[in-house]
Design a protein around this motif. Structure first.
Motif, PDB file in Angstrom:
ATOM      1  N   MET A  71      -4.471  14.199   0.657  1.00  0.00           N
ATOM      2  CA  MET A  71      -4.701  12.793   0.993  1.00  0.00           C
ATOM      3  C   MET A  71      -5.460  12.666   2.310  1.00  0.00           C
ATOM      4  N   LEU A  72      -5.069  13.443   3.289  1.00  0.00           N
ATOM      5  CA  LEU A  72      -5.743  13.402   4.588  1.00  0.00           C
ATOM      6  C   LEU A  72      -7.199  13.848   4.469  1.00  0.00           C
ATOM      7  N   ASN A  73      -7.468  14.738   3.544  1.00  0.00           N
ATOM      8  CA  ASN A  73      -8.836  15.227   3.322  1.00  0.00           C
ATOM      9  C   ASN A  73      -9.618  14.336   2.355  1.00  0.00           C
ATOM     10  N   LYS A  74      -9.050  13.170   2.014  1.00  0.00           N
ATOM     11  CA  LYS A  74      -9.701  12.189   1.137  1.00  0.00           C
ATOM     12  C   LYS A  74      -9.935  12.733  -0.271  1.00  0.00           C
ATOM     13  N   LYS A  75      -9.056  13.652  -0.703  1.00  0.00           N
ATOM     14  CA  LYS A  75      -9.190  14.243  -2.024  1.00  0.00           C
ATOM     15  C   LYS A  75      -8.076  13.800  -2.971  1.00  0.00           C
ATOM     16  N   ALA A  76      -7.261  12.851  -2.508  1.00  0.00           N
ATOM     17  CA  ALA A  76      -6.171  12.357  -3.337  1.00  0.00           C
ATOM     18  C   ALA A  76      -5.921  10.883  -3.020  1.00  0.00           C
ATOM     19  N   PHE A  77      -5.233  10.228  -3.913  1.00  0.00           N
ATOM     20  CA  PHE A  77      -4.897   8.811  -3.870  1.00  0.00           C
ATOM     21  C   PHE A  77      -6.153   7.946  -3.781  1.00  0.00           C
ATOM     22  N   ASP A  78      -6.339   7.159  -2.710  1.00  0.00           N
ATOM     23  CA  ASP A  78      -7.439   6.189  -2.676  1.00  0.00           C
ATOM     24  C   ASP A  78      -8.663   6.668  -1.902  1.00  0.00           C
ATOM     25  N   GLY A  79      -8.645   7.924  -1.434  1.00  0.00           N
ATOM     26  CA  GLY A  79      -9.804   8.484  -0.765  1.00  0.00           C
ATOM     27  C   GLY A  79     -10.074   7.973   0.636  1.00  0.00           C
ATOM     28  N   LYS A  91       0.832  -1.200   0.000  1.00  0.00           N
ATOM     29  CA  LYS A  91       0.000   0.000   0.000  1.00  0.00           C
ATOM     30  C   LYS A  91       0.869   1.254   0.000  1.00  0.00           C
ATOM     31  N   VAL A  92       2.013   1.191   0.686  1.00  0.00           N
ATOM     32  CA  VAL A  92       2.945   2.330   0.669  1.00  0.00           C
ATOM     33  C   VAL A  92       3.476   2.553  -0.739  1.00  0.00           C
ATOM     34  N   ILE A  93       3.831   1.461  -1.424  1.00  0.00           N
ATOM     35  CA  ILE A  93       4.334   1.568  -2.794  1.00  0.00           C
ATOM     36  C   ILE A  93       3.290   2.204  -3.704  1.00  0.00           C
ATOM     37  N   ARG A  94       2.035   1.760  -3.583  1.00  0.00           N
ATOM     38  CA  ARG A  94       0.957   2.336  -4.406  1.00  0.00           C
ATOM     39  C   ARG A  94       0.804   3.830  -4.112  1.00  0.00           C
ATOM     40  N   MET A  95       0.859   4.179  -2.840  1.00  0.00           N
ATOM     41  CA  MET A  95       0.735   5.576  -2.442  1.00  0.00           C
ATOM     42  C   MET A  95       1.889   6.399  -3.014  1.00  0.00           C
ATOM     43  N   MET A  96       3.100   5.884  -2.913  1.00  0.00           N
ATOM     44  CA  MET A  96       4.253   6.626  -3.392  1.00  0.00           C
ATOM     45  C   MET A  96       4.231   6.785  -4.908  1.00  0.00           C
ATOM     46  N   ASP A  97       3.754   5.764  -5.614  1.00  0.00           N
ATOM     47  CA  ASP A  97       3.600   5.894  -7.071  1.00  0.00           C
ATOM     48  C   ASP A  97       2.649   7.032  -7.393  1.00  0.00           C
ATOM     49  N   ASN A  98       1.580   7.151  -6.602  1.00  0.00           N
ATOM     50  CA  ASN A  98       0.608   8.215  -6.803  1.00  0.00           C
ATOM     51  C   ASN A  98       1.212   9.575  -6.511  1.00  0.00           C
ATOM     52  N   VAL A  99       1.979   9.670  -5.433  1.00  0.00           N
ATOM     53  CA  VAL A  99       2.637  10.935  -5.077  1.00  0.00           C
ATOM     54  C   VAL A  99       3.613  11.348  -6.175  1.00  0.00           C
ATOM     55  N   LYS A 100       4.399  10.398  -6.642  1.00  0.00           N
ATOM     56  CA  LYS A 100       5.386  10.700  -7.679  1.00  0.00           C
ATOM     57  C   LYS A 100       4.730  11.172  -8.973  1.00  0.00           C
ATOM     58  N   ALA A 101       3.515  10.664  -9.227  1.00  0.00           N
ATOM     59  CA  ALA A 101       2.815  11.043 -10.452  1.00  0.00           C
ATOM     60  C   ALA A 101       2.162  12.418 -10.355  1.00  0.00           C
ATOM     61  N   HIS A 102       1.839  12.872  -9.140  1.00  0.00           N
ATOM     62  CA  HIS A 102       1.081  14.116  -8.984  1.00  0.00           C
ATOM     63  C   HIS A 102       1.886  15.281  -8.392  1.00  0.00           C
ATOM     64  N   VAL A 103       3.013  15.000  -7.775  1.00  0.00           N
ATOM     65  CA  VAL A 103       3.880  16.064  -7.258  1.00  0.00           C
ATOM     66  C   VAL A 103       4.965  16.325  -8.302  1.00  0.00           C
ATOM     67  N   LYS A 104       4.950  17.512  -8.889  1.00  0.00           N
ATOM     68  CA  LYS A 104       5.882  17.803  -9.981  1.00  0.00           C
ATOM     69  C   LYS A 104       7.319  17.953  -9.502  1.00  0.00           C
ATOM     70  N   TYR A 145       0.098  18.052  -1.055  1.00  0.00           N
ATOM     71  CA  TYR A 145      -0.493  16.803  -1.535  1.00  0.00           C
ATOM     72  C   TYR A 145      -0.827  15.861  -0.378  1.00  0.00           C
ATOM     73  N   LEU A 146       0.004  15.834   0.643  1.00  0.00           N
ATOM     74  CA  LEU A 146      -0.292  15.020   1.828  1.00  0.00           C
ATOM     75  C   LEU A 146      -1.579  15.506   2.492  1.00  0.00           C
ATOM     76  N   THR A 147      -1.768  16.810   2.522  1.00  0.00           N
ATOM     77  CA  THR A 147      -2.994  17.377   3.091  1.00  0.00           C
ATOM     78  C   THR A 147      -4.212  16.959   2.273  1.00  0.00           C
TER      79      THR A 147
END
Length: 448
Positions: free
Chosen positions: A307-315, A279-292, A303-305
């Motif tokens: 994710m915490l607000n359920k507006k990024a990655f897997d919700g 799950k960490v790997i999936r999350m990091m792939d998502n971060v790498k794709a969306h953080v320029k 971007y971490l914020t």
């Protein structure tokens, strides 16, 4: 299909329990107390996990994490064998099984016992692994463990000597089963070459796994050192973790070793236990794709914020790999892995990714406290945060991340099984469940 849907809906409805009833009857859901600490259900001499202390009022006070195997702090164990320039998993397994550190002769003999048990019976490797292939290596491992029961003429012998013999055999064979199962799966479902390498004498368990997976000359000493360290750090984590507790629950019924260990494998397979680093790997792939700009801490923090607000990655609102049920200020396993992770990342040409991991490790707790509006729950990176990245740098496929966990943890499971079945206070584990359904009178089928 109509009846199937009807049964499914009825099943879900019949499982619904008013959450207020849990409070009314003081039910410890998940065997957790109100402060999320574990309910005390047993005593052990094997492992201890320390993440906080409590003051005179019972308030938890965060502290640097410590992990003990048989009373030895994990950092001292790791630094001990690293200072000697040798691998430590076999020594760790000896310690967990016997309660003492081996001397040179004992360790040599123990390693020879492991090597003698590595070869699988031909019927097992052919029929259970190479012929009856599956898509999930963990399930194939569990199935093969049950199959080994049929090859053991003393499978139901509960003497301490036989329990140790069975434990050593399983510790030795897990890497072989996993390697064979992976190549069988890859051949059948990914249309790739079937490669079978027999264990090589003279190699440590970690080296042998890399050899069976990658072949001679295709891994470095640093890679073998890091895999060995990962195995040591995952070998044991107290009796309360889900798979070790499963081992003890099943063993308490006086079943055989193979049944108990296969049950533990079923527990470890779950995404809330052994699959966390994926799950960490999936999350990091998502971060790498969306953080320029990975070096821009403000962009990473934003971007971490999200994710915490359920507006990024897997919700889900989770930052995977951050926080732990017991550890607060630090996870000692994460600290030890991280010490060598940068060197491995540099060797693999992935230092930029490592820097991003390090940045998130620093920023995630701050983002979490800001999101919650308080820092009453202290969190830090756990072992799963870096372990998946390390396995990637080692060239290990994701299908083997959880099986590697099993290769390590079987040593701890075996120790807990022996303690459970030989302890003078042993009895079958049977907690209570209170029925909250109303009694009903039977209705003849003609009146329903």
């Amino acid at each position: 299909m109509a009846l199937l849907d009807k049964l499914a809906k009825a099943s879900v409805q019949s499982c619904d329990i008013d959450k207020e009833l849990y409070n009314q009857y003081n039910v410890k859901r998940g065997l957790r107390n109100a402060d999320f600490s574990g309910v005390l259900v047993g005593l052990t001499n094997i492992g201890n996990v320390v993440g906080y202390t409590k003051d005179e009022n019972g308030v938890s006070i965060p502290r640097q994490g410590e992990l003990y195997y048989r009373g030895y702090e994990i950092s001292s164990l790791a630094r001990g064998f690293q200072a000697d320039g040798r691998h430590g998993f076999e020594e760790t397994a000896f310690l967990l099984l016997s309660g003492k550190l081996p001397n040179k002769e004992e360790l040599k003999e123990f390693c020879e016992m492991i090597r003698a048990e590595q070869e699988l019976p031909f019927s097992v490797s052919k029929n259970l692994i190479l012929s009856l292939r599956g898509k999930c290596v963990m399930n194939m491992l569990a199935r093969t463990v049950l199959g080994l029961y049929t090859e053991d003429e003393e499978a139901e012998n509960y003497s301490p000597e036989n329990l140790i013999k069975q434990s050593i055999s399983l510790i030795a064979r897990f890497p072989v089963i996993v390697a064979y199962a992976y190549f069988g799966m890859r051949h059948s479902f990914q249309r790739k070459s079937l490669i079978i390498r027999h264990p090589k004498p003279g190699l440590s368990l970690a080296e042998n796994f890399l050899y069976m997976l990658k072949g001679s000359g295709n891994y470095t000493r640093l890679e073998a050192d890091l895999l060995d360290l990962a195995l040591v750090l995952h070998a044991e984590h107290g009796g309360g973790n889900n798979s070790s507790f499963t081992t003890r629950v099943v063993s308490s019924s006086q079943t055989d070793t193979y049944s108990a260990i296969s049950a533990a494998l079923g527990s470890l397979k779950g995404g809330l236990h052994g699959g966390a680093n994926i799950k960490v790997i999936r999350m990091m792939d998502n971060v790498k794709a969306h953080v320029k700009n990975w070096d821009d801490e403000n962009e990473v923090d934003e971007y971490l914020t999200k994710m915490l607000n359920k507006k990024a990655f897997d919700g889900t609102g989770k930052i995977y790999g951050i926080g732990h049920a017991i550890y607060t200020l630090s996870d000692p396993r994460c600290v030890l892995l991280k010490e060598k992770a940068r060197e491995l990342a540099r060797q693999a040409g992935r230092e930029d990714e490592y820097n991003l991991y390090e940045s998130i490790e620093k920023l995630a707790p701050k983002a979490f406290y800001r999101f919650k509006g308080s820092n009453t729950k202290t969190i830090a990176a756990n072992v799963d945060f870096y372990s998946g990245f390390i396995y990637q740098c080692l060239g290990i496929p994701e299908e083997l991340f959880t099986p590697i966990f099993a290769i390590a943890r079987v040593a701890g499971w075996a120790a807990h099984r022996i303690e459970e079945v030989t302890s003078s206070s042993a009895r079958i584990i049977r907690p209570a469940y209170k029925s909250v359904v109303d009694q009903r009178d039977y209705m003849p089928i003609s009146e329903r």
